[in-house]
Design a protein around this motif. Structure first.
Motif, PDB file in Angstrom:
ATOM      1  N   GLY A 162       2.495  -5.300  -9.461  1.00 48.12           N
ATOM      2  CA  GLY A 162       1.457  -4.305  -9.238  1.00 48.12           C
ATOM      3  C   GLY A 162       0.537  -4.077 -10.413  1.00 48.12           C
ATOM      4  O   GLY A 162      -0.330  -3.197 -10.367  1.00 48.12           O
ATOM      5  N   ALA A 171       2.342  -5.374  -5.857  1.00 46.29           N
ATOM      6  CA  ALA A 171       3.313  -4.281  -5.932  1.00 46.29           C
ATOM      7  C   ALA A 171       4.509  -4.555  -5.031  1.00 46.29           C
ATOM      8  O   ALA A 171       5.650  -4.252  -5.376  1.00 46.29           O
ATOM      9  CB  ALA A 171       2.657  -2.959  -5.544  1.00 46.29           C
ATOM     10  N   ASP A 215      -1.024   5.637  -6.502  1.00 48.52           N
ATOM     11  CA  ASP A 215      -2.336   5.969  -7.073  1.00 48.52           C
ATOM     12  C   ASP A 215      -3.424   6.147  -6.021  1.00 48.52           C
ATOM     13  O   ASP A 215      -4.590   6.338  -6.350  1.00 48.52           O
ATOM     14  CB  ASP A 215      -2.769   4.902  -8.081  1.00 48.52           C
ATOM     15  N   ARG A 238       2.359   2.114  -3.448  1.00 52.40           N
ATOM     16  CA  ARG A 238       1.470   2.608  -4.499  1.00 52.40           C
ATOM     17  C   ARG A 238       1.430   4.129  -4.482  1.00 52.40           C
ATOM     18  O   ARG A 238       1.465   4.758  -3.433  1.00 52.40           O
ATOM     19  CB  ARG A 238       0.056   2.080  -4.307  1.00 52.40           C
ATOM     20  N   ARG A 265       0.834  -1.206   0.000  1.00 50.46           N
ATOM     21  CA  ARG A 265       0.000   0.000   0.000  1.00 50.46           C
ATOM     22  C   ARG A 265       0.868   1.254   0.000  1.00 50.46           C
ATOM     23  O   ARG A 265       0.582   2.220  -0.701  1.00 50.46           O
ATOM     24  CB  ARG A 265      -0.913   0.021   1.230  1.00 50.46           C
ATOM     25  N   ILE A 269      -2.200  -4.015  -4.831  1.00 46.16           N
ATOM     26  CA  ILE A 269      -1.368  -3.650  -3.680  1.00 46.16           C
ATOM     27  C   ILE A 269      -0.424  -4.790  -3.312  1.00 46.16           C
ATOM     28  O   ILE A 269       0.780  -4.594  -3.117  1.00 46.16           O
ATOM     29  CB  ILE A 269      -2.258  -3.285  -2.480  1.00 46.16           C
TER      30      ILE A 269
END
Length: 211
Positions: free
Chosen positions: A154, A129, A92, A90, A87, A126
């Motif tokens: 991811g 990734a 985004d 990321r 998380r 998540i």
């Protein structure tokens, strides 16, 4: 021969003129305006298709869903840490869906939850990734519809037949997807969203071997 002008208001039973403009259409318009005063129709469906579509969506919300992410991570503890760090990696803005838990199985830890389709794919993005080159498979089911999707680095990969990959994972995955086993029967599991970054790193280090 009648001498009443059709455009003139007609007298009521007492001989008085009817209230309003005297034109029936005007009276109907005025009454409609009175009944709908203060009522906003901006969000209301206006066609039969809109009504049916809205009803179908409400019906879908009532159908139970389940998402299971199969991984090769050795333990649920390590996978929880991986998802927490994923998380953070990321950019985004997607977050770990509420209700996500990690669990141990004989073929590798899984992440599971009663998630909507979009949330399930967010969770897979998540998790993968942080795992980088190690691919994972997202299984998702609602009603008679079951899907399987590969994720790596991811990114979403190809959709594949669930039957092809179910044979490579613990039987509990299929049981969850078919409803033969409920998530609650497997215990609370571990919530990756509850971890701090430091805890996630510690869990990954300590969870490399099954207890």
């Amino acid at each position: 021969m009648s001498t009443v002008d059709p455009e003139e208001p007609r007298p009521d039973e007492n001989g008085d003129q009817a209230e309003g403009s005297g034109h029936p259409a005007d009276d109907i318009d005025a009454e409609f305006a009175r009944l709908t005063e203060g009522l906003s129709l901006d969000d209301a469906p206006f066609t039969v298709e809109d009504v049916l579509s809205e009803a179908a969506e409400e019906g879908e919300d009532e159908v139970p869903t389940v998402a299971v992410i199969a991984t090769s991570v050795v333990s649920a503890k390590a996978l929880a840490g991986v998802i927490r760090l994923g998380r953070e990696a990321r950019t985004d803005g997607i977050d770990i869906p509420t209700g996500t838990r990690t669990l141990d199985t004989s073929t590798g830890a899984i992440a599971a939850g009663s998630l909507a389709e979009t949330a399930a794919h967010d969770l897979a993005a998540i998790a993968s990734a942080a795992l980088q080159r190690n691919g994972i498979v997202l299984f998702w089911r609602r009603g008679d519809r079951m899907t399987a999707t590969r994720y790596k680095n991811g990114e979403r990969g190809e959709d594949i037949s669930p039957a092809i990959v179910l044979g490579a994972v613990d039987d509990v995955v299929e049981e969850l997807l078919l409803g033969a086993t409920e998530l609650d029967e497997l215990g609370e599991g571990l919530d990756p969203a509850a971890l701090t970054r430091a805890e996630a790193l510690e869990w990954i280090a300590s969870g490399k071997k099954r207890k």
